[in-house]
Design a protein around this motif. Structure first.
Motif, PDB file in Angstrom:
ATOM      1  N   THR A 138      32.168  33.455  34.522  1.00  0.00           N
ATOM      2  CA  THR A 138      33.148  32.445  34.931  1.00  0.00           C
ATOM      3  C   THR A 138      34.276  32.338  33.906  1.00  0.00           C
ATOM      4  N   HIS A 139      33.936  32.382  32.637  1.00  0.00           N
ATOM      5  CA  HIS A 139      34.956  32.326  31.576  1.00  0.00           C
ATOM      6  C   HIS A 139      35.923  33.514  31.678  1.00  0.00           C
ATOM      7  N   ARG A 191      38.166  33.016  34.816  1.00  0.00           N
ATOM      8  CA  ARG A 191      39.160  31.940  34.628  1.00  0.00           C
ATOM      9  C   ARG A 191      40.216  32.327  33.580  1.00  0.00           C
ATOM     10  N   TRP A 241      42.613  34.461  35.448  1.00  0.00           N
ATOM     11  CA  TRP A 241      43.444  33.639  36.329  1.00  0.00           C
ATOM     12  C   TRP A 241      44.527  32.900  35.550  1.00  0.00           C
ATOM     13  N   SER A 242      44.182  32.401  34.361  1.00  0.00           N
ATOM     14  CA  SER A 242      45.171  31.649  33.577  1.00  0.00           C
ATOM     15  C   SER A 242      46.337  32.533  33.151  1.00  0.00           C
TER      16      SER A 242
END
Length: 191
Positions: A118-119, A122, A125-126
Motif C-alpha cells: 500500500t505504501h 500510494r 500515486w502521490s
C-alpha cells in the motif's frame, strides 16, 4: 491431516521430548556439531514422497487431482529449524536482508506485506505515476537454485566457513523415494 514423517514420528513426539531441558540441550548439540563439522548426515537427506488425492475432485484421472507430500526425518527437520532460526537471526541483525523482504521471516506477516505494498502504491500515486503489481509463486524456487551461488551468498552474508561448508554438504546427495504403499495406506485412512 497429520502424517507421520519418514522416521514414523509425528510432531507430537519432539514436542513432548523438548519439554525436558536435557533433550533440548542434546538437540542443540547435534545442530552445533553438524555446523562445526560442515556436515548434514545422510540419514536426514533421505526423503519419501507420497501422492495423496485432493479432496472433492469429480475425477482422479488427471495428475492435478493429486498432491505430492514430502516426508522428512522429524529430528532432521527439527535440527534444520534450529539452524534456520540462527541463520535468520544473524542475517537480519546484520541488515543483510532488504527491508522489503517479508516472506519467511520471523515477526513479519501478511499484514506487513499489505502495508508495504500500500505504501509503494500510494507513493507512486502521490507522484502521479501509474502503479501495478505482479505476483508469482516461487515455492519451487529452492530446488532450482544454483547451489554454488547460494554458498557464495551465505559467505557474503558474513557467515563463517563452517556454515558455508554445512550448506554445501546439505545441498548434495539428497535422495527421494516415491512410495505408492504409503499413498494407499493414507488413502485408506481417509476413507
Amino acid at each position: 491431516m497429520s502424517t507421520p514423517s519418514l522416521d514414523k514420528l509425528s510432531w507430537n513426539h519432539p514436542k513432548s521430548v523438548l519439554k525436558y531441558e536435557d533433550c533440548l540441550v542434546n538437540i542443540i548439540g547435534i545442530a552445533n556439531t553438524c555446523i562445526n563439522l560442515g556436515y548434514w548426515p545422510n540419514h536426514f537427506k533421505k526423503l519419501t514422497t507420497i501422492i495423496i488425492p485432493k479432496p472433492n475432485k469429480l475425477s482422479y484421472d488427471s495428475p492435478k487431482s493429486f498432491r505430492p507430500i514430502v516426508l522428512l526425518n522429524t529430528l532432521g527437520e527439527l535440527i534444520k529449524k534450529v539452524i534456520g532460526k540462527r541463520i535468520q537471526f544473524h542475517i537480519t541483525t546484520n541488515d543483510f536482508i532488504h527491508p522489503s523482504q517479508l516472506g519467511g521471516l520471523k515477526f513479519k506477516s501478511t499484514t506487513d506485506a499489505g502495508v508495504a505494498l500500500t505504501h509503494i502504491i500510494r507513493s507512486g500515486w502521490s507522484k502521479n505515476l501509474p502503479t501495478s503489481t505482479l505476483a508469482f509463486d516461487i515455492s519451487q524456487f529452492f530446488p532450482s537454485l544454483n547451489h554454488h551461488l547460494l554458498t557464495k551468498i551465505i559467505h557474503k552474508a558474513g557467515l563463517n566457513n563452517h556454515v558455508v561448508n554445512f550448506f554445501s554438504n546439505y545441498l548434495i546427495d539428497r535422495k527421494t523415494n516415491y512410495s505408492w504403499n504409503n499413498f494407499l495406506h493414507l488413502y485408506s485412512m481417509q476413507m
